[in-house]
Write an enzyme that holds these catalytic residues in place. Structure first.
Site, PDB file in Angstrom:
ATOM      1  N   ASP A  96       2.684   2.266   0.197  1.00  0.00           N
ATOM      2  CA  ASP A  96       3.023   3.657  -0.052  1.00  0.00           C
ATOM      3  C   ASP A  96       4.172   3.891  -0.814  1.00  0.00           C
ATOM      4  O   ASP A  96       4.280   4.670  -1.623  1.00  0.00           O
ATOM      5  CB  ASP A  96       3.014   4.180   1.368  1.00  0.00           C
ATOM      6  CG  ASP A  96       1.809   3.935   2.335  1.00  0.00           C
ATOM      7  OD1 ASP A  96       0.829   4.024   1.694  1.00  0.00           O
ATOM      8  OD2 ASP A  96       2.175   3.443   3.457  1.00  0.00           O
ATOM      9  N   HIS A 145       0.819   4.779   8.336  1.00  0.00           N
ATOM     10  CA  HIS A 145      -0.102   4.310   7.188  1.00  0.00           C
ATOM     11  C   HIS A 145      -1.410   4.640   7.330  1.00  0.00           C
ATOM     12  O   HIS A 145      -2.348   3.850   7.327  1.00  0.00           O
ATOM     13  CB  HIS A 145      -0.054   2.936   6.885  1.00  0.00           C
ATOM     14  CG  HIS A 145      -0.638   2.309   5.624  1.00  0.00           C
ATOM     15  ND1 HIS A 145      -0.329   2.515   4.395  1.00  0.00           N
ATOM     16  CD2 HIS A 145      -1.895   1.475   5.667  1.00  0.00           C
ATOM     17  CE1 HIS A 145      -1.132   2.119   3.488  1.00  0.00           C
ATOM     18  NE2 HIS A 145      -1.796   1.455   4.488  1.00  0.00           N
TER      19      HIS A 145
HETATM   20  P1  NAD Z   1     -11.205  -8.939   2.644  1.00  0.00           P
HETATM   21  O1  NAD Z   1     -12.501  -8.740   3.387  1.00  0.00           O
HETATM   22  O2  NAD Z   1     -11.488  -9.253   1.255  1.00  0.00           O
HETATM   23  O3  NAD Z   1     -10.497 -10.248   3.430  1.00  0.00           O
HETATM   24  C1  NAD Z   1     -10.152 -10.161   4.708  1.00  0.00           C
HETATM   25  C2  NAD Z   1     -10.162 -11.790   5.136  1.00  0.00           C
HETATM   26  O4  NAD Z   1      -9.904 -11.446   6.433  1.00  0.00           O
HETATM   27  C3  NAD Z   1     -11.511 -12.446   5.104  1.00  0.00           C
HETATM   28  O5  NAD Z   1     -11.224 -13.636   4.105  1.00  0.00           O
HETATM   29  C4  NAD Z   1     -11.970 -12.838   6.379  1.00  0.00           C
HETATM   30  O6  NAD Z   1     -12.654 -14.142   6.261  1.00  0.00           O
HETATM   31  C5  NAD Z   1     -10.692 -12.873   7.044  1.00  0.00           C
HETATM   32  N1  NAD Z   1     -10.804 -12.848   8.555  1.00  0.00           N
HETATM   33  C6  NAD Z   1     -11.680 -12.051   9.374  1.00  0.00           C
HETATM   34  N2  NAD Z   1     -11.214 -12.320  10.574  1.00  0.00           N
HETATM   35  C7  NAD Z   1     -10.507 -13.263  10.754  1.00  0.00           C
HETATM   36  C8  NAD Z   1      -9.799 -13.953  11.574  1.00  0.00           C
HETATM   37  N3  NAD Z   1     -10.302 -13.771  12.926  1.00  0.00           N
HETATM   38  N4  NAD Z   1      -8.900 -14.763  11.294  1.00  0.00           N
HETATM   39  C9  NAD Z   1      -8.491 -14.939  10.256  1.00  0.00           C
HETATM   40  N5  NAD Z   1      -9.036 -14.179   9.133  1.00  0.00           N
HETATM   41  C10 NAD Z   1      -9.832 -13.362   9.319  1.00  0.00           C
HETATM   42  O7  NAD Z   1     -10.197  -7.530   2.864  1.00  0.00           O
HETATM   43  P2  NAD Z   1      -9.022  -7.326   2.242  1.00  0.00           P
HETATM   44  O8  NAD Z   1      -9.228  -6.238   1.135  1.00  0.00           O
HETATM   45  O9  NAD Z   1      -8.083  -8.556   1.985  1.00  0.00           O
HETATM   46  O10 NAD Z   1      -8.289  -6.386   3.405  1.00  0.00           O
HETATM   47  C11 NAD Z   1      -7.747  -6.836   4.630  1.00  0.00           C
HETATM   48  C12 NAD Z   1      -7.281  -5.775   5.465  1.00  0.00           C
HETATM   49  O11 NAD Z   1      -5.933  -5.219   4.808  1.00  0.00           O
HETATM   50  C13 NAD Z   1      -8.019  -4.719   5.846  1.00  0.00           C
HETATM   51  O12 NAD Z   1      -7.932  -4.252   7.065  1.00  0.00           O
HETATM   52  C14 NAD Z   1      -7.415  -3.763   4.880  1.00  0.00           C
HETATM   53  O13 NAD Z   1      -7.717  -2.418   5.185  1.00  0.00           O
HETATM   54  C15 NAD Z   1      -6.022  -3.990   5.003  1.00  0.00           C
HETATM   55  N6  NAD Z   1      -5.113  -3.164   4.045  1.00  0.00           N
HETATM   56  C16 NAD Z   1      -3.883  -2.806   4.328  1.00  0.00           C
HETATM   57  C17 NAD Z   1      -2.919  -2.315   3.609  1.00  0.00           C
HETATM   58  C18 NAD Z   1      -1.601  -1.720   3.943  1.00  0.00           C
HETATM   59  O14 NAD Z   1      -0.965  -1.163   2.876  1.00  0.00           O
HETATM   60  N7  NAD Z   1      -1.117  -2.043   5.137  1.00  0.00           N
HETATM   61  C19 NAD Z   1      -3.422  -2.196   1.952  1.00  0.00           C
HETATM   62  C20 NAD Z   1      -4.727  -2.613   1.447  1.00  0.00           C
HETATM   63  C21 NAD Z   1      -5.521  -3.273   2.685  1.00  0.00           C
HETATM   64  C1  LMR Z   2      -4.330   1.204   1.190  1.00  0.00           C
HETATM   65  O1  LMR Z   2      -3.354   1.966   1.498  1.00  0.00           O
HETATM   66  O2  LMR Z   2      -4.640   1.034   0.078  1.00  0.00           O
HETATM   67  C2  LMR Z   2      -4.892   0.540   2.406  1.00  0.00           C
HETATM   68  O3  LMR Z   2      -4.501   0.980   3.562  1.00  0.00           O
HETATM   69  C3  LMR Z   2      -6.625  -0.031   2.190  1.00  0.00           C
HETATM   70  C4  LMR Z   2      -7.167   1.560   2.427  1.00  0.00           C
HETATM   71  O4  LMR Z   2      -8.135   1.445   3.290  1.00  0.00           O
HETATM   72  O5  LMR Z   2      -6.858   2.513   1.936  1.00  0.00           O
END
Ligand code: NAD
Ligand code: LMR
Length: 339
Positions: free
Chosen positions: A175, A202
């Site tokens: 953010d 967030h």
């Molecule tokens: P993705 O699906 O590409 O990757 C997620 C990974 O987690 C996969 O490889 C999956 O196998 C793994 N996984 C699932 N269960 C698991 C477990 N029990 N133990 C270990 N690994 C496990 O998803 P992504 O795009 O990498 O996003 C991941 C998370 O991050 C989502 O929840 C997304 O919303 C979040 N996110 C947060 C922010 C933030 O600003 N905080 C930003 C972007 C995404």
């Molecule tokens: C973001 O801010 O990009 C992450 O929290 C992923 C989402 O779901 O928007």
């Protein structure tokens, strides 16, 4: 120049020679969800961090390949991949910092809270393992909905008797990264000189950039403030829509996650004046968790700063986010305490 950028530049400048950062103490970093969209580029960035000496990459599957690939980079960290729950304990043992990007991402039309059903259980299980295998480690929670997953982690660690509020962080750095980019673009500023505080949580309206405190300070019309605020709040959705069903932000998140992890490690190493924004246990508002500026130190959070002087638009923004943030926190606490 931030240290991650500096580290990357140094690695490039080393042009084939092993990057050495002998002055930094040994630190083990674990990425849980390392084979995912965020996990892979984040693992790459942690591999080139001069603050990491051991990098454990864990996922339910796919990590041997990621570890083999990343492990060929000629930087200091020793990389090992761990796949499957039976190897989670081994991956976590001795960790100084655990980063959690495990879980499902959004598709168009979903809110972050829609991810709760699946991600709450994933985060609870992973946090339990952290409490059992590396209770002293810092935790950087990326998995959404962060507003609830951080309280879930806190309650899970409390049940194990190992909760330390100074060591649990919701990662809201993306953010801040977005607010800086949008502000600099709008006002034609050098983005490297720009800072914009972002507070709250967030998700949607709980993300509140404080443009009245942005530096350098430039005049913004009320319409510009509103447009920049909404774009920051909807930044995640902008990416989700552009990816059209193929997930949410991964590359910018990996960058932001590495920046924050890097700051945590610098704090652990005793570097002075390491400041970031993070969603932590807090008494800045009446809510038990809130994101604001923090100082990082050798034990995690060293100081939490208040919101500073808010204008009427920002005061209304804080008031507007309280009900949603409060119910997301409650939802997480309730889930963690169910059997
Ligand atoms: P993705 O699906 O590409 O990757 C997620 C990974 O987690 C996969 O490889 C999956 O196998 C793994 N996984 C699932 N269960 C698991 C477990 N029990 N133990 C270990 N690994 C496990 O998803 P992504 O795009 O990498 O996003 C991941 C998370 O991050 C989502 O929840 C997304 O919303 C979040 N996110 C947060 C922010 C933030 O600003 N905080 C930003 C972007 C995404
Ligand atoms: C973001 O801010 O990009 C992450 O929290 C992923 C989402 O779901 O928007």
């Amino acid at each position: 120049m931030n240290s991650l950028f500096r580290a990357g530049k140094q690695v490039l400048q080393a042009s084939g020679r092993a990057f050495s950062a002998a002055a930094n103490p040994d630190r083990k970093v674990v990425v849980l969800g390392a084979a995912g969209g965020i996990g892979q580029p984040l693992s790459l960035l942690m591999k080139i961090s001069p603050y990491v000496s051991e990098l454990a990459l864990y996922d339910i599957a796919g990590t041997p390949g990621v570890a083999a690939d990343v492990g060929h980079i000629n930087s200091k960290a020793k990389v090992k991949g761990y796949a499957g729950e039976e190897n989670l304990g081994e991956a976590l043992k001795g960790a100084d910092l655990v980063i959690i990007p495990a879980g499902v991402p959004r598709k168009p039309g979903m809110t972050r809270d829609d991810l709760f059903k699946i991600n709450a259980g994933i985060v609870k299980g992973l946090t339990k393992a952290i409490g059992e295998h590396c209770p002293g480690a810092l935790i950087n929670m990326i998995s959404n909905p962060v507003n609830s997953t951080v309280p879930i982690a806190a309650e899970t660690l409390k049940k194990l008797g190992v909760y330390n509020p100074s060591k649990l962080f919701g990662v809201t750095t993306l953010d801040v990264v977005r607010a800086r980019t949008f502000y600099a673009e709008k006002k034609n500023l050098n983005v490297a000189d720009v800072d914009v505080p972002v507070v709250g949580g967030h998700a949607g309206v709980t993300i509140l950039p404080l443009f009245s405190q942005a530096t350098p300070s430039v005049d913004l019309t009320p319409e510009e403030v509103d447009q920049l605020t909404k774009r920051t709040q909807d930044g995640g959705t902008e990416v989700v829509q552009a990816k059209a069903g193929k997930g949410s932000a991964t590359l910018s998140m990996a960058y932001a996650g590495a920046l924050f992890a890097d700051a945590c490690l610098r704090g652990l190493n005793g570097e002075a004046n390491v400041f970031e924004y993070s969603y932590v246990e807090s008494d800045v508002t009446e809510l038990p968790f809130f994101s604001s500026k923090i100082k990082l130190g050798s034990e995690g959070v060293e100081e939490i700063y208040g919101l500073g002087e808010l204008n009427d638009y920002e005061k209304a923004g804080v008031k507007a986010m309280i009900p949603e943030l409060s119910s997301s926190i409650e939802k997480g606490i309730k889930f963690a305490n169910e059997a």
